[in-house]
Design a protein around this motif. Structure first.
Motif, PDB file in Angstrom:
ATOM      1  N   ARG A 559       0.829  -1.206   0.000  1.00  0.00           N
ATOM      2  CA  ARG A 559       0.000   0.000   0.000  1.00  0.00           C
ATOM      3  C   ARG A 559       0.870   1.266   0.000  1.00  0.00           C
ATOM      4  O   ARG A 559       0.523   2.266  -0.622  1.00  0.00           O
ATOM      5  CB  ARG A 559      -0.940  -0.021   1.200  1.00  0.00           C
ATOM      6  CG  ARG A 559      -2.064  -1.034   1.061  1.00  0.00           C
ATOM      7  CD  ARG A 559      -2.868  -1.182   2.354  1.00  0.00           C
ATOM      8  NE  ARG A 559      -3.441   0.056   2.823  1.00  0.00           N
ATOM      9  CZ  ARG A 559      -4.610   0.582   2.432  1.00  0.00           C
ATOM     10  NH1 ARG A 559      -5.325  -0.054   1.501  1.00  0.00           N
ATOM     11  NH2 ARG A 559      -5.063   1.697   2.953  1.00  0.00           N
ATOM     12  N   GLY A 560       2.019   1.198   0.682  1.00  0.00           N
ATOM     13  CA  GLY A 560       2.923   2.342   0.668  1.00  0.00           C
ATOM     14  C   GLY A 560       3.475   2.608  -0.717  1.00  0.00           C
ATOM     15  O   GLY A 560       3.529   3.755  -1.179  1.00  0.00           O
ATOM     16  N   GLU A 561       3.904   1.555  -1.415  1.00  0.00           N
ATOM     17  CA  GLU A 561       4.413   1.704  -2.778  1.00  0.00           C
ATOM     18  C   GLU A 561       3.321   2.219  -3.703  1.00  0.00           C
ATOM     19  O   GLU A 561       3.574   3.063  -4.578  1.00  0.00           O
ATOM     20  CB  GLU A 561       4.934   0.361  -3.286  1.00  0.00           C
ATOM     21  CG  GLU A 561       6.210  -0.110  -2.620  1.00  0.00           C
ATOM     22  CD  GLU A 561       6.586  -1.524  -3.014  1.00  0.00           C
ATOM     23  OE1 GLU A 561       7.774  -1.856  -2.951  1.00  0.00           O
ATOM     24  OE2 GLU A 561       5.685  -2.311  -3.381  1.00  0.00           O
ATOM     25  N   MET A 562       2.111   1.701  -3.523  1.00  0.00           N
ATOM     26  CA  MET A 562       0.994   2.141  -4.362  1.00  0.00           C
ATOM     27  C   MET A 562       0.742   3.637  -4.184  1.00  0.00           C
ATOM     28  O   MET A 562       0.484   4.365  -5.156  1.00  0.00           O
ATOM     29  CB  MET A 562      -0.263   1.344  -4.000  1.00  0.00           C
ATOM     30  CG  MET A 562      -1.467   1.643  -4.861  1.00  0.00           C
ATOM     31  SD  MET A 562      -1.291   0.898  -6.487  1.00  0.00           S
ATOM     32  CE  MET A 562      -2.620   1.701  -7.377  1.00  0.00           C
ATOM     33  N   PHE A 588       7.296   6.306   2.657  1.00  0.00           N
ATOM     34  CA  PHE A 588       6.194   6.788   1.810  1.00  0.00           C
ATOM     35  C   PHE A 588       5.201   7.680   2.567  1.00  0.00           C
ATOM     36  O   PHE A 588       4.104   7.931   2.076  1.00  0.00           O
ATOM     37  CB  PHE A 588       5.444   5.587   1.224  1.00  0.00           C
ATOM     38  CG  PHE A 588       6.313   4.652   0.432  1.00  0.00           C
ATOM     39  CD1 PHE A 588       6.931   5.068  -0.736  1.00  0.00           C
ATOM     40  CD2 PHE A 588       6.540   3.347   0.863  1.00  0.00           C
ATOM     41  CE1 PHE A 588       7.739   4.213  -1.462  1.00  0.00           C
ATOM     42  CE2 PHE A 588       7.339   2.483   0.148  1.00  0.00           C
ATOM     43  CZ  PHE A 588       7.945   2.913  -1.023  1.00  0.00           C
ATOM     44  N   GLU A 589       5.558   8.184   3.738  1.00  0.00           N
ATOM     45  CA  GLU A 589       4.607   8.946   4.548  1.00  0.00           C
ATOM     46  C   GLU A 589       4.057  10.159   3.799  1.00  0.00           C
ATOM     47  O   GLU A 589       2.836  10.403   3.795  1.00  0.00           O
ATOM     48  CB  GLU A 589       5.276   9.399   5.844  1.00  0.00           C
ATOM     49  CG  GLU A 589       4.315  10.166   6.755  1.00  0.00           C
ATOM     50  CD  GLU A 589       4.969  10.603   8.060  1.00  0.00           C
ATOM     51  OE1 GLU A 589       4.248  11.103   8.941  1.00  0.00           O
ATOM     52  OE2 GLU A 589       6.214  10.456   8.189  1.00  0.00           O
ATOM     53  N   ALA A 590       4.920  10.937   3.156  1.00  0.00           N
ATOM     54  CA  ALA A 590       4.451  12.131   2.446  1.00  0.00           C
ATOM     55  C   ALA A 590       3.520  11.745   1.303  1.00  0.00           C
ATOM     56  O   ALA A 590       2.497  12.413   1.069  1.00  0.00           O
ATOM     57  CB  ALA A 590       5.640  12.923   1.922  1.00  0.00           C
ATOM     58  N   ASN A 591       3.833  10.663   0.571  1.00  0.00           N
ATOM     59  CA  ASN A 591       2.961  10.214  -0.521  1.00  0.00           C
ATOM     60  C   ASN A 591       1.596   9.809   0.012  1.00  0.00           C
ATOM     61  O   ASN A 591       0.551  10.131  -0.583  1.00  0.00           O
ATOM     62  CB  ASN A 591       3.589   9.016  -1.238  1.00  0.00           C
ATOM     63  CG  ASN A 591       4.991   9.278  -1.734  1.00  0.00           C
ATOM     64  OD1 ASN A 591       5.928   8.648  -1.278  1.00  0.00           O
ATOM     65  ND2 ASN A 591       5.162  10.214  -2.667  1.00  0.00           N
ATOM     66  N   ILE A 592       1.600   9.092   1.128  1.00  0.00           N
ATOM     67  CA  ILE A 592       0.341   8.624   1.720  1.00  0.00           C
ATOM     68  C   ILE A 592      -0.525   9.808   2.131  1.00  0.00           C
ATOM     69  O   ILE A 592      -1.748   9.832   1.882  1.00  0.00           O
ATOM     70  CB  ILE A 592       0.645   7.710   2.921  1.00  0.00           C
ATOM     71  CG1 ILE A 592       1.295   6.405   2.452  1.00  0.00           C
ATOM     72  CG2 ILE A 592      -0.620   7.406   3.716  1.00  0.00           C
ATOM     73  CD1 ILE A 592       1.911   5.583   3.564  1.00  0.00           C
ATOM     74  N   PRO A 614       0.679   0.612   5.678  1.00  0.00           N
ATOM     75  CA  PRO A 614       1.536   0.836   4.500  1.00  0.00           C
ATOM     76  C   PRO A 614       2.262  -0.411   4.006  1.00  0.00           C
ATOM     77  O   PRO A 614       2.604  -0.486   2.821  1.00  0.00           O
ATOM     78  CB  PRO A 614       2.524   1.899   4.974  1.00  0.00           C
ATOM     79  CG  PRO A 614       2.500   1.829   6.464  1.00  0.00           C
ATOM     80  CD  PRO A 614       1.124   1.425   6.833  1.00  0.00           C
ATOM     81  N   SER A 615       2.508  -1.380   4.879  1.00  0.00           N
ATOM     82  CA  SER A 615       3.246  -2.568   4.452  1.00  0.00           C
ATOM     83  C   SER A 615       2.342  -3.702   3.989  1.00  0.00           C
ATOM     84  O   SER A 615       2.841  -4.732   3.529  1.00  0.00           O
ATOM     85  CB  SER A 615       4.156  -3.067   5.584  1.00  0.00           C
ATOM     86  OG  SER A 615       3.391  -3.411   6.724  1.00  0.00           O
TER      87      SER A 615
END
Length: 698
Positions: A559-562, A588-592, A614-615
């Motif tokens: 989910r983080g990569e997505m 990926f916090e900023a993307n999320i 996220p994982s």
């Protein structure tokens, strides 16, 4: 102390361009402080679980029990014996402590370590500790290979023992089962043994193997190598030729021939400047320099800056560190990236060696004191050599030698040990022939016929056939590597059988070294074009930072990569709001957060939705919802495109995705199923994203 480098005495200076100028060094390096005698000696450690380095044993010609005539090769042959019979002749008896007087056979060169164990256990017994060793379940010398492999067992050297095998069983599943007390194990490890219970990938707690003289306190002199069974010869026969995976040498990169793995056999290094720092590749001779033979490491935040590259052991741990020589100032300065820190740390050496045009730099133990020195070859109409003392951080000039070599400006240099006195000899190679100046370097002690120098980029001296004598390696600008033997043949022996198993071939799943497109692990994949296009847009950066030349097409998308892929694809605006509690500090916090601010994701734990997970992997159903929201796909709700999503929370999103042509189904050619609960792999995600992006272009 007798100086011994193991199987390799030459580490080669890499050149900026494939030109006929090169240099070599001993297989160790130097720091300006805290140098000790014993610097750079070979170690025999069996597993990285017992510290670094972990070394491999030479191979036999067959698996299982071995006859006395079986040859042993490589640097361990120089230590233990050059045949199984020669090893057997050096076995001595050792009384096993706490066994009731059981006697086993061990190699005489390992006896000081076994006696240290006995002393340690005697101290423990005096303190009231006792662990009964059962003779019927305890074994030492055995002339065999490791079970099911060609590798010689340490038992074959008389350097290992198995203790109480039934209560300390081997576990391929990496499960530790042992009845050995911690004090008992410590009695062995303190004496310089690696315990099989500390192995990383498997466990063998019955097993103790010796790590070599440097690991045993008070061992005494490091023994001289045993004499080879071959005679010296003149490097006239080209015995091996390899086409390196690198192809033609790149003038912007640095190349060298040196032992990358600590097994005594040379490999071929390539250093490339990258945005993150340096990429160091080495093509392994053990793998015949085939397409799967290249390993690599990254040295972050270090620039090449026109510097020359050397390889040497700067930490006395049997592994080569990367040395960067700066000759732009009045004196040579060296930055060493330390392998023990995964090259994350560097140390600086400020030498007093003046810089002059046409100099060549080599590293070798000039005086046999166990500490490497810096040799500077001053070239011109005549050739002089300076030796800068490694014991003092290369601050003191200990020798200035006027040689009889004449003009060597078109020559390549290497350091070896032609006369087997364990002091460095200088090899000089040019179109006129091969000359060797032993020890003092002033006088040419041997002149040999010319070696083919066409396109020569570098030379090195290393023991290719494992007989204990120097062989000459020539690296050419074409990307070819040639080896010339410096000895008479080993009777009835294959040159490579001691390092290449008879049944070895490349793993077909290993990523290619040479490849088309952006990534080396998607060749022939049905999604390859979409993967490359996605990478070209900067939406994906690869899966193996910092190199990012692999995409991992078969790996599940998290989910983080997505979130990162969608954020980059859509160019979402930044936000200062922190939406979820479980992604703090993640990559990926900023993307999320940007995805949540745009209303594309709602979280993973309704109704609270304060977590993103996220994982967790992304299912095809979840992916449909994310793409539909992200790309605002509205047509097709209720069209019921698939038979296996009825009643699914995401059924309408799936239908919209199919109507837009982003998905075709999961069971071609019928494609009446969507497989909503199946996890999405990265290759599929690339195609989904590219189809959605192409919709925006129409």
């Amino acid at each position: 102390m007798t100086r011994r480098h193991g199987a390799i005495l030459a580490i080669v200076l890499a050149l900026a361009t494939p030109a006929p100028v090169a240099a070599a060094s001993g297989d160790e390096g130097s720091e300006p402080e805290a140098l000790e005698e014993g610097y750079g000696f070979a170690t025999f450690n069996e597993s990285r679980g017992c510290g670094e380095p972990a070394t491999s044993n030479p191979l036999a010609t067959k698996m299982g029990w071995l006859s006395d005539t079986e040859l042993v090769r490589g640097y361990k042959a120089g230590f233990y014996g050059r045949s199984i019979g020669a090893i057997s002749d050096q076995l001595v008896e050792w009384v096993v402590p706490m066994s009731g007087g059981d006697v086993v056979l061990v190699h005489e060169r390992t006896l000081p370590a076994f006696e240290a164990v006995a002393a340690n256990l005697a101290t423990e017994q005096a303190n009231g500790n006792y662990y009964a060793i059962r003779p019927e379940h305890t074994y030492a010398h055995a002339a065999r290979t490791v079970a099911g492999e060609y590798n010689l067992s340490n038992h074959a050297f008389g350097a290992a023992i198995d203790v109480n095998s039934t209560t300390n069983p081997y576990s391929a599943a990496n499960v530790l089962i042992t009845d050995m007390p911690a004090w008992f194990v410590k009695a062995w490890t303190d004496a310089g043994f690696c315990w099989g219970g500390d192995w990383v990938d498997i466990k063998d707690p019955m097993h103790f193997s010796w790590k070599g003289p440097l690991a045993t306190p008070g061992y005494g002199e490091y023994p001289a190598a045993l004499p080879p069974t071959t005679a010296a010869a003149g490097f006239t026969t080209r015995s091996a030729t390899y086409a390196l995976p690198y192809g033609e040498l790149d003038p912007l990169r640095r190349y060298a021939v040196a032992d990358a793995t600590g097994d005594g056999l040379a490999d071929v290094f390539q250093v490339s400047a990258r945005a993150f720092g340096l990429q160091v590749d080495w093509s392994r001779t053990h793998y015949r320099h085939d397409w799967c033979a290249v390993d690599r490491i990254a040295i972050l935040d270090v620039d090449l800056d026109g510097r020359q590259v050397l390889y040497g052991d700067a930490e006395q741990n049997g592994r080569l560190d990367v040395w960067l020589l700066d000759t732009s100032g009045p004196a040579v300065t060296i930055e060493v990236a330390l392998r023990s820190t995964d090259f994350e740390e560097t140390t600086q050496i400020e030498t007093a060696a003046p810089v002059a045009d046409d100099d060549v730099y080599l590293i070798g133990d000039h005086d046999g004191d166990g500490v490497v020195d810096l040799l500077v070859v001053r070239r011109g109409a005549d050739t002089d050599i300076e030796v800068w003392d490694g014991a003092g951080g290369f601050q003191t000039l200990v020798a200035s030698i006027a040689t009889s070599l004449g003009d060597t400006r078109a020559a390549a240099f290497a350091i070896g040990d032609r006369n087997l006195d364990e002091l460095p000899d200088l090899y000089v190679v040019d179109a006129s022939g091969l000359r060797i100046a032993a020890n003092g370097y002033a006088v040419v002690t041997e002149t040999l016929p010319a070696v083919d120098v066409a396109g020569m980029a570098d030379v090195a001296v290393n023991d290719y056939d494992g007989d204990g004598r120097d062989d000459l390696w020539v690296l050419r600008g074409s990307g070819a590597l040639d080896v010339y033997l410096g000895n008479t043949p080993l009777a009835g022996a294959s040159l490579t059988s001691w390092f290449v198993p008879a049944d070895w071939e490349c793993d077909p799943d290993a990523p290619l070294y040479n490849y088309e497109g952006l990534f080396r692990d998607d060749e022939g994949n049905v999604h390859e074009n979409d993967i490359d296009e996605l990478g070209g847009l900067g939406i994906t950066r690869g899966c193996n930072p910092p190199f990012n030349d692999e995409f991992c097409p078969g790996r599940y998308v998290t989910r983080g990569e997505m979130a990162a892929l969608l954020d980059r694809a859509l160019g979402l605006p930044t936000t200062s709001k922190d939406f979820f509690a479980d992604d703090d500090g993640t990559l990926f916090e900023a993307n999320i957060n940007r995805l949540a601010a745009a209303g594309i994701t709602l979280g993973c734990n309704p109704p609270a939705d304060d977590r993103f997970c996220p994982s967790d992997t992304v299912t095809r159903a979840q992916m449909a919802a994310l793409l539909v929201r992200g790309f605002d796909l509205t047509a097709g709700a209720g069209s019921d495109r698939f038979v296996d999503d009825d009643g699914s929370l995401f059924e309408e999103d799936i239908d919209r995705l199919a109507t837009a042509g982003v998905t075709f189904g999961c069971n071609p050619p019928v494609n009446d199923r969507y497989c909503p609960s199946t996890n999405v792999i990265r290759a599929q995600m690339a195609s989904f994203l590219m189809r959605a992006l192409r919709l925006q272009e129409t």
